[in-house]
Design a protein around this motif. Structure first.
Motif, PDB file in Angstrom:
ATOM      1  N   ALA A   1      39.194  39.893  23.740  1.00  0.00           N
ATOM      2  CA  ALA A   1      38.053  38.755  23.919  1.00  0.00           C
ATOM      3  C   ALA A   1      38.353  38.376  25.048  1.00  0.00           C
ATOM      4  N   GLY A   2      37.445  37.844  26.193  1.00  0.00           N
ATOM      5  CA  GLY A   2      36.875  37.875  27.503  1.00  0.00           C
ATOM      6  C   GLY A   2      38.042  36.245  27.957  1.00  0.00           C
ATOM      7  N   GLY A   3      37.334  36.180  29.024  1.00  0.00           N
ATOM      8  CA  GLY A   3      37.941  34.767  29.426  1.00  0.00           C
ATOM      9  C   GLY A   3      39.195  34.244  29.289  1.00  0.00           C
ATOM     10  N   ARG A   4      40.576  35.628  29.309  1.00  0.00           N
ATOM     11  CA  ARG A   4      41.645  35.429  29.390  1.00  0.00           C
ATOM     12  C   ARG A   4      42.029  35.013  30.506  1.00  0.00           C
ATOM     13  N   GLY A   5      41.937  35.026  31.527  1.00  0.00           N
ATOM     14  CA  GLY A   5      41.954  34.506  32.829  1.00  0.00           C
ATOM     15  C   GLY A   5      41.984  32.608  32.275  1.00  0.00           C
ATOM     16  N   LYS A   6      40.878  32.276  31.903  1.00  0.00           N
ATOM     17  CA  LYS A   6      40.490  30.659  32.431  1.00  0.00           C
ATOM     18  C   LYS A   6      41.498  29.921  31.005  1.00  0.00           C
TER      19      LYS A   6
ATOM     20  N   ALA B   1      50.914  44.264  35.005  1.00  0.00           N
ATOM     21  CA  ALA B   1      50.332  45.199  35.876  1.00  0.00           C
ATOM     22  C   ALA B   1      50.383  44.442  37.194  1.00  0.00           C
ATOM     23  N   GLU B   2      50.467  46.044  38.074  1.00  0.00           N
ATOM     24  CA  GLU B   2      50.649  45.553  39.805  1.00  0.00           C
ATOM     25  C   GLU B   2      49.731  44.601  40.015  1.00  0.00           C
ATOM     26  N   ASP B   3      50.302  43.604  40.755  1.00  0.00           N
ATOM     27  CA  ASP B   3      49.492  42.812  42.188  1.00  0.00           C
ATOM     28  C   ASP B   3      48.482  43.247  42.956  1.00  0.00           C
TER      29      ASP B   3
ATOM     30  N   GLN C   1      37.696  42.042  47.960  1.00  0.00           N
ATOM     31  CA  GLN C   1      35.820  41.785  47.137  1.00  0.00           C
ATOM     32  C   GLN C   1      35.846  41.293  46.090  1.00  0.00           C
ATOM     33  N   GLU C   2      35.561  40.635  44.876  1.00  0.00           N
ATOM     34  CA  GLU C   2      35.066  41.430  43.567  1.00  0.00           C
ATOM     35  C   GLU C   2      34.368  41.347  43.485  1.00  0.00           C
ATOM     36  N   TYR C   3      34.191  42.675  42.556  1.00  0.00           N
ATOM     37  CA  TYR C   3      32.263  42.885  42.256  1.00  0.00           C
ATOM     38  C   TYR C   3      32.375  42.577  40.031  1.00  0.00           C
TER      39      TYR C   3
ATOM     40  N   LYS D   1      48.142  35.958  34.486  1.00  0.00           N
ATOM     41  CA  LYS D   1      49.610  34.561  35.118  1.00  0.00           C
ATOM     42  C   LYS D   1      50.164  36.041  35.765  1.00  0.00           C
ATOM     43  N   ILE D   2      50.292  35.389  37.397  1.00  0.00           N
ATOM     44  CA  ILE D   2      50.506  36.121  38.279  1.00  0.00           C
ATOM     45  C   ILE D   2      53.052  35.677  38.551  1.00  0.00           C
ATOM     46  N   ALA D   3      53.302  36.752  38.257  1.00  0.00           N
ATOM     47  CA  ALA D   3      54.758  36.705  38.067  1.00  0.00           C
ATOM     48  C   ALA D   3      55.158  37.558  39.691  1.00  0.00           C
TER      49      ALA D   3
ATOM     50  N   GLY E   1      31.392  39.737  41.426  1.00  0.00           N
ATOM     51  CA  GLY E   1      31.925  39.557  39.832  1.00  0.00           C
ATOM     52  C   GLY E   1      33.580  38.549  39.714  1.00  0.00           C
ATOM     53  N   GLY E   2      33.955  38.808  38.812  1.00  0.00           N
ATOM     54  CA  GLY E   2      35.104  37.680  38.981  1.00  0.00           C
ATOM     55  C   GLY E   2      35.300  37.250  37.622  1.00  0.00           C
ATOM     56  N   MET E   3      33.916  36.424  38.164  1.00  0.00           N
ATOM     57  CA  MET E   3      33.725  34.449  37.189  1.00  0.00           C
ATOM     58  C   MET E   3      32.856  35.325  36.373  1.00  0.00           C
TER      59      MET E   3
ATOM     60  N   ILE F   1      33.446  46.220  33.593  1.00  0.00           N
ATOM     61  CA  ILE F   1      34.291  46.507  34.519  1.00  0.00           C
ATOM     62  C   ILE F   1      34.047  45.463  35.053  1.00  0.00           C
ATOM     63  N   ASN F   2      35.245  43.852  34.790  1.00  0.00           N
ATOM     64  CA  ASN F   2      34.655  42.888  35.296  1.00  0.00           C
ATOM     65  C   ASN F   2      36.084  42.284  35.970  1.00  0.00           C
ATOM     66  N   PRO F   3      36.814  42.005  37.055  1.00  0.00           N
ATOM     67  CA  PRO F   3      36.269  42.671  38.152  1.00  0.00           C
ATOM     68  C   PRO F   3      36.406  43.726  39.015  1.00  0.00           C
TER      69      PRO F   3
ATOM     70  N   HIS G   1      53.456  40.517  40.107  1.00  0.00           N
ATOM     71  CA  HIS G   1      52.919  41.696  38.825  1.00  0.00           C
ATOM     72  C   HIS G   1      52.553  40.405  38.612  1.00  0.00           C
ATOM     73  N   VAL G   2      50.952  40.727  37.821  1.00  0.00           N
ATOM     74  CA  VAL G   2      50.394  40.033  36.814  1.00  0.00           C
ATOM     75  C   VAL G   2      50.925  39.896  35.397  1.00  0.00           C
ATOM     76  N   ILE G   3      51.021  39.223  34.305  1.00  0.00           N
ATOM     77  CA  ILE G   3      50.921  39.549  33.273  1.00  0.00           C
ATOM     78  C   ILE G   3      49.600  39.236  32.263  1.00  0.00           C
ATOM     79  N   LYS G   4      48.723  40.152  31.686  1.00  0.00           N
ATOM     80  CA  LYS G   4      48.084  40.280  31.470  1.00  0.00           C
ATOM     81  C   LYS G   4      48.180  39.376  29.927  1.00  0.00           C
ATOM     82  N   ALA G   5      47.486  39.131  28.880  1.00  0.00           N
ATOM     83  CA  ALA G   5      47.097  39.105  27.750  1.00  0.00           C
ATOM     84  C   ALA G   5      46.290  39.632  26.738  1.00  0.00           C
TER      85      ALA G   5
HETATM   86  P1  GDP Z   1      39.356  37.899  32.090  1.00  0.00           P
HETATM   87  O1  GDP Z   1      40.011  36.851  31.879  1.00  0.00           O
HETATM   88  O2  GDP Z   1      39.616  38.057  30.752  1.00  0.00           O
HETATM   89  O3  GDP Z   1      38.390  38.555  32.065  1.00  0.00           O
HETATM   90  O4  GDP Z   1      40.083  38.958  32.367  1.00  0.00           O
HETATM   91  P2  GDP Z   1      41.197  39.595  33.946  1.00  0.00           P
HETATM   92  O5  GDP Z   1      41.813  40.955  33.408  1.00  0.00           O
HETATM   93  O6  GDP Z   1      39.185  39.413  34.623  1.00  0.00           O
HETATM   94  O7  GDP Z   1      41.711  38.679  35.136  1.00  0.00           O
HETATM   95  C1  GDP Z   1      41.402  37.304  35.072  1.00  0.00           C
HETATM   96  C2  GDP Z   1      41.330  37.107  36.537  1.00  0.00           C
HETATM   97  O8  GDP Z   1      42.773  37.207  37.297  1.00  0.00           O
HETATM   98  C3  GDP Z   1      40.253  38.287  37.477  1.00  0.00           C
HETATM   99  O9  GDP Z   1      38.729  37.725  38.104  1.00  0.00           O
HETATM  100  C4  GDP Z   1      41.369  37.970  38.455  1.00  0.00           C
HETATM  101  O10 GDP Z   1      40.597  37.176  40.342  1.00  0.00           O
HETATM  102  C5  GDP Z   1      42.455  37.415  38.124  1.00  0.00           C
HETATM  103  N1  GDP Z   1      43.302  38.567  38.268  1.00  0.00           N
HETATM  104  C6  GDP Z   1      43.521  39.808  37.474  1.00  0.00           C
HETATM  105  N2  GDP Z   1      44.220  41.382  38.083  1.00  0.00           N
HETATM  106  C7  GDP Z   1      45.203  39.837  39.191  1.00  0.00           C
HETATM  107  C8  GDP Z   1      46.705  40.207  40.501  1.00  0.00           C
HETATM  108  O11 GDP Z   1      46.809  41.564  40.484  1.00  0.00           O
HETATM  109  N3  GDP Z   1      46.890  39.514  41.123  1.00  0.00           N
HETATM  110  C9  GDP Z   1      45.870  38.365  41.058  1.00  0.00           C
HETATM  111  N4  GDP Z   1      46.371  37.362  42.100  1.00  0.00           N
HETATM  112  N5  GDP Z   1      44.929  37.874  40.522  1.00  0.00           N
HETATM  113  C10 GDP Z   1      44.154  38.684  39.480  1.00  0.00           C
END
Ligand code: GDP
Ligand code: MN
Length: 397
Positions: A55-60, A103-105, A115-117, A65-67, A138-140, A207-209, A47-51
């Motif tokens: 605000a965007g840029g949460r990943g950074k 969320a589901e991984d 591929q990320e768009y 985080k992946i669980a 995408g994605g970045m 929608i990114n990605p 699973h992926v745990i998402k705050a």
């Molecule tokens: P943001 O950083 O706030 O834009 O949050 P996102 O929802 O876009 O998530 C950040 C990044 O986490 C994405 O660009 C993905 O590369 C990564 N990510 C999101 N979901 C998954 C997933 O299910 N599996 C993996 N491995 N990475 C994920």
């Protein structure tokens, strides 16, 4: 009005847009339960745990985080919930996380064939048309792509009276380099995304990605959604999604008393009637060497009660060093407004601790100036625009 990712995805899903499936959790135990239920539904144990913060840029910032198992779900969710998440889009203090999306991984482990768009739908104000912006990058940071490689960002203009035409959706899928199943998936994705944007009265769906999975499904992994405030009266189900914890407390309070207030970073508070005059006043303050602390349109009835409410809101911002009141008296006569200012000032006693400059123009402006000047209060009056600007400069010096 901004929404959380999970709410945006809910809307998308209701319009048939494929999404990365997930459930919201408010504590570690709920996260574990959510993960179990998702595993039953999807078959994936990662699973992926998402705050969930606005605000965007949460990943950074460490908010995504992946669980790989339930223990990790519990640990990660426990760490993220309650933290102050700092991302490139938040202030240095960050934003408190009250909930996570479990969320589901969808980036199947060990499989790099995805591929990320990038895709967004928004209004192009210069053409008066809706527009779909999209990119293979995408994605970045899309801002960085726009700056360094603008040729990699495509736009598709949509006539709002005709709507998205099938060939346009196909063109987008083609430009993204897709074929076969993923091409058809993308056409469906774009079509339902556009429908979601129009029918929810949104200003933005970003929608990114957008993900193409290794088995050729196209889905929304993230969702930034803004609903037009002016449409909320007819979109009650979305109005209910408002999360006041994410908004500026002063703006929330201003809305409750019906004031049109936007928090800004400067030091001169503004109290103005009419949005156009409010913007001109902000320019005036800048020209005088100050920075506006807010935009505030008190509207048509600038009586004592209203002026008092506006004073209270403006003074909640501790950065305010002076207040400029700029009112055009048309239907409301200036002398009534002046009396309102004097009454409000008297009612509020010591809580007004910054200099006030009042500029009243229009019906009975001279009489208004007299009322202010004779009030004995520490209020500076002005009739001309320039006079007001000079007084702002004077009190800031
Ligand atoms: P943001 O950083 O706030 O834009 O949050 P996102 O929802 O876009 O998530 C950040 C990044 O986490 C994405 O660009 C993905 O590369 C990564 N990510 C999101 N979901 C998954 C997933 O299910 N599996 C993996 N491995 N990475 C994920
Ligand atoms: Mn994102």
């Amino acid at each position: 009005m901004n929404l959380h990712e999970y709410q945006g995805k809910e809307i998308l899903s209701s319009f048939g847009v494929r999404i990365q499936r997930g459930l919201v959790a408010h504590n570690a135990q709920e996260a574990v339960d959510a993960a179990k239920r998702l595993t039953n539904q999807t078959g994936t144990s990662w699973h992926v745990i998402k705050a969930q913060v606005h605000a965007g840029g949460r990943g950074k910032g460490g908010g995504v985080k992946i669980a790989k198992n339930l223990n990790e779900v519990e640990e990660i969710a426990g760490n993220i919930i309650g933290m102050r998440l700092v991302t490139p889009q938040t202030s240095a203090e960050g934003k408190r996380v009250h909930q996570v999306l479990v969320a589901e991984d969808v980036y199947y482990p060990g499989d790099s064939d995805h591929q990320e768009y990038y895709m967004s739908v928004l209004l192009n104000r210069s053409t008066g048309r809706n527009m779909i912006m999209y990119s293979t990058e995408g994605g970045m940071d899309i801002e960085e792509v726009a700056e360094k490689t603008p040729q990699l960002i495509f736009t598709e203009q949509i006539d709002p009276t005709i709507g998205l035409l099938p060939f346009q959706a196909r063109k987008i899928a083609f430009n993204l380099g897709l074929a076969g199943t993923s091409f058809k998936e993308m056409v469906r994705f774009v079509t339902s995304l556009y429908k979601a944007y129009v029918e929810s009265d949104a200003n933005l769906f970003e929608i990114n990605p957008v993900l193409k999975t290794s088995d050729d499904l196209i889905m929304a992994v993230d969702a930034k959604v803004t609903i037009d405030d002016n449409a909320l009266y007819r979109r009650k189900q979305y109005a209910e999604m408002r999360d006041l914890r994410e908004e500026s407390p002063i703006e929330v309070e201003a809305r409750l008393v019906g004031l049109n207030y936007v928090d800004l970073s400067g030091n001169v508070g503004c109290m103005v009637n009419g949005a156009g005059l409010a913007m001109a006043t902000m320019d005036l303050i800048k020209m005088a060497g100050g920075e506006p602390a807010n935009f505030l349109d008190v509207g048509g009835t600038a009586d004592a009660k209203r002026v008092e409410e506006a004073f209270r809101i403006i003074l909640k911002d501790s950065a305010v060093k002076a207040i400029l009141i700029n009112i055009f008296g048309g239907i409301v006569r200036c002398d009534r407004v002046a009396q309102g200012v004097v009454d409000a000032y008297n009612n509020m006693g010591d809580s007004i601790n910054v200099p006030i400059i009042v500029r009243l123009q229009g019906t009975n402006a001279e009489l208004a100036k007299e009322i202010i000047d004779n009030s004995g209060l520490a209020v500076h009056s002005a009739v001309q625009f320039q006079e007001a600007a000079d007084k702002v400069k004077e009190v800031l010096a």
